[in-house]
Design an enzyme around this catalytic site. Structure first.
Site, PDB file in Angstrom:
ATOM      1  CG  HIS A 205      -0.256   0.332   2.519  1.00  0.00           C
ATOM      2  ND1 HIS A 205      -0.089   1.613   2.987  1.00  0.00           N
ATOM      3  CD2 HIS A 205       0.313  -0.483   3.456  1.00  0.00           C
ATOM      4  CE1 HIS A 205       0.534   1.582   4.150  1.00  0.00           C
ATOM      5  NE2 HIS A 205       0.797   0.325   4.454  1.00  0.00           N
ATOM      6  CB  CYS A 206       1.135   4.255  -1.758  1.00  0.00           C
ATOM      7  SG  CYS A 206      -0.412   4.541  -2.631  1.00  0.00           S
ATOM      8  CB  ALA A 207      -0.151   8.199   0.931  1.00  0.00           C
TER       9      ALA A 207
END
Length: 475
Positions: free
Chosen positions: A26-28
Site C-alpha cells: 500500500h501507499c498513502a
C-alpha cells in the site's frame, strides 16, 4: 471485529481470492495488488464496497483507492487473507512481469525521478521567490527591485541561491544516486559519479557556449575535454545505468574476499572515463535535440495546436503512467532555456480536474456519502495530487473527466500563447503559480481562471444534458 473486517472480506472475494494475489502493498491512499490473473478481479463489485473510492490499473498493479485509512485497512486485509505483505519495491518487481517493454521503461523513468520530486519542488519555489524579490521592479515608482533597496533581502536572495544551485546545477548527483538506489548497487558510488559530472574542476555547462577555449586532460596520446554536465539529465541517466550494470556484472564473478576493493574500482573508473568521452557528449546532444523540438513546437506558429493536444491528452497520460516522461523533458528545458513552458500546462491540467470535481460537488450536493470522497479529492487536486479526483469521481462518471480535459486544453492554449514559463517543476495545483517566472504571473492567473471556470461550466452542462436525455427517453 473492526470496521474494516467486512470490507476486507469483500475485497478479498471480489479480487479473486488469496490465490489470485501475487503481491500486495500500500501507499498513502491506495492498496496496490499484483494479480496472477487480472481478469478475475470484479471491478464493479470492488467499487461497490462502501470504503472503496475507485480503482485503476497502472504500472502492472491493480490499485484500489481507500483513502487515509489504508494502513489500518491493509493490516486487516493481510490478516484475513493470511498473506504476507511486500514492500513497494518488491511489488514493483513482481508487477513488471505483467508489463510491456515500453511500460517497463516508463516505470524505470518514474522510479528515478520520484525520489527527486520534493527537492525539485522546493527548488522551483525558491527560484520563483528569488525572481520576485530580485527581478521585479516593485519599489520607487517601479524603478527598483526589493533587493536593490534592502540589504536584508539582498542577503536572502544570495543565500537562497545556495539551495537553488544545489538542486538544479547539481541535479546529476541526485539522478545517479537515485539510479544506484533503484538498481540495488552502491549508492555512494552513484553520488561520487554524479559529483564527477559537476565538479568545479570542470568548465561549467552554462559557460561552454561562450567559452573561447575548453580545458582538457592531456594524456599525451589523447585529450579529453573537461566539460561539466550541470543540470543535464540524459548524460547522468546514461552514466548512472552504466555504473549500476558494471557493478552488478562484476559482483557476479568477483570473489567476496576481494569484492570490496575490486568492484568499486573497476566499476567507477571506467564509468567516469566513458561518461566524459562517450556518454556525456551523446547525452548532451540527445537532450538538446529533445528540448529544442519541444521548445520550438511550443513557440512556433502552431504552438497553440501543440498546447491544445498536450492540454487535452495530459490527464489520460497520467492514467497510463506516460506522464513521467515529462519530468526529464522539463528539466532539460530548464537547462537549455532557463525555464520550462511545458510544466505550466501540467499544473493547469491538475487544476482543471479539481474544478470538474468541484462541479460534481455542486451537482450531487445532496449526496452526503459522495461528499466524503469528492470534497477531499477536490482539495488534494487543487494542491497538486490528482488521483483521488480522477479515479474517485471524474472517471467514475466520465463526463467530468472530459470536461476537465477540455478545460485543460483551453488553459494550455492561453498559457503557451502568452509564452508563460516556469522556473521549475513545482506544486501542480493552485500553488503552482509560485513556480512561474514572476513576469508571467498575470497570464498564468488568467490561464488558471480558465482551468477553473471552463470545467465547472462544462461539467454542469454535460450533467444537465445527461439528465434531460434520460428524462426524454423515459417519456
Amino acid at each position: 471485529m473492526s470496521k474494516f473486517t467486512d470490507p476486507a472480506k469483500d475485497l478479498l472475494e471480489y479480487i479473486g481470492g488469496k490465490e489470485n494475489v501475487a503481491a500486495v502493498t500500500h501507499c498513502a491512499t491506495r492498496m496496490r495488488f499484483v494479480l496472477n490473473d487480472p481478469a478475475k478481479a470484479d471491478v464493479s463489485q470492488i467499487e461497490s464496497i462502501k470504503l472503496v473510492k475507485g480503482t485503476f490499473t497502472q504500472a502492472g498493479q491493480f490499485q484500489v483507492i481507500i483513502g487515509n485509512e489504508v494502513p489500518s485497512f491493509y493490516n486487516e486485509f493481510t490478516k484475513l487473507a493470511d498473506i504476507d505483505g511486500t514492500s513497494k519495491d518488491e511489488a514493483k518487481v513482481v508487477a513488471k512481469k505483467n508489463m510491456s517493454f515500453i511500460q517497463r521503461m516508463i516505470a524505470h523513468l518514474a522510479d528515478i525521478f520520484t525520489p527527486l520530486i520534493p527537492a525539485l519542488v522546493v527548488g522551483g519555489l525558491i527560484l520563483g521567490f528569488r525572481n520576485v524579490i530580485g527581478d521585479i521592479k516593485l519599489l520607487e515608482d517601479g524603478t527598483k527591485s526589493i533587493v536593490e533597496v534592502s540589504q536584508f533581502w539582498a542577503g536572502v536572495h544570495a543565500f537562497l541561491w545556495l539551495i537553488g544551485e544545489a538542486v538544479f546545477h547539481f541535479l546529476p548527483v541526485g539522478i545517479t544516486w537515485s539510479i544506484t538506489k533503484k538498481m540495488g548497487t552502491s549508492q555512494i558510488l552513484g553520488i561520487v559519479l554524479g559529483i564527477t559530472l559537476v565538479s568545479p574542476q570542470l568548465l561549467n555547462a552554462y559557460g561552454v557556449p561562450g567559452a573561447d577555449t575548453i580545458p582538457t586532460w592531456n594524456f599525451g596520446f589523447a585529450e579529453i575535454e573537461m566539460i561539466g554536465y550541470q543540470a543535464q539529465v540524459i548524460p547522468a541517466i546514461l552514466a548512472g545505468f552504466l555504473l549500476a550494470l558494471l557493478e552488478r556484472k562484476l559482483r557476479d564473478f568477483v570473489p567476496n574476499s576481494i569484492s570490496m576493493i575490486v568492484v568499486p574500482f573497476f566499476a567507477l573508473i571506467p564509468t567516469v572515463l566513458i561518461a566524459h568521452t562517450v556518454l556525456g557528449p551523446i547525452g548532451w546532444t540527445m537532450g538538446s535535440f529533445i528540448s529544442d523540438v519541444v521548445y520550438s513546437s511550443l513557440t512556433s506558429a502552431f504552438g497553440w495546436l501543440f498546447a491544445a493536444i498536450f492540454g487535452f491528452a495530459y490527464a489520460p497520460l497520467v492514467i497510463t503512467g506516460l506522464h513521467h516522461m515529462t519530468n526529464a523533458i522539463d528539466l532539460q528545458l530548464m537547462s537549455e532555456f532557463g525555464g520550462t513552458n511545458l510544466w505550466p500546462m501540467i499544473a493547469l491540467s491538475n487544476i482543471a480536474q479539481g474544478s470538474a470535481v468541484l462541479a460534481m460537488i455542486y451537482i450531487n450536493r445532496k449526496n452526503e456519502e459522495e461528499k466524503q470522497v469528492s470534497i477531499p479529492a477536490a482539495i488534494s487536486c487543487y494542491l497538486g495530487v490528482t488521483e483521488p479526483a480522477m479515479f474517485g469521481i471524474n472517471l467514475k462518471y466520465g463526463f467530468p473527466f472530459l470536461a476537465a480535459m477540455i478545460g485543460s486544453l483551453f488553459a494550455g492554449v492561453v498559457s503557451v500563447g502568452s509564452n508563460v514559463m516556469a522556473n521549475s517543476i513545482g506544486v501542480g495545483g493552485l500553488p503552482g503559480i509560485l513556480s512561474i517566472q514572476a513576469g508571467h504571473w498575470l497570464m498564468f492567473a488568467v490561464a488558471m481562471l480558465v482551468a477553473i471556470v471552463v470545467p465547472i461550466i462544462l461539467t454542469i452542462v454535460f450533467a444537465n444534458t445527461r439528465m434531460n436525455k434520460f428524462s426524454f427517453n423515459r417519456k
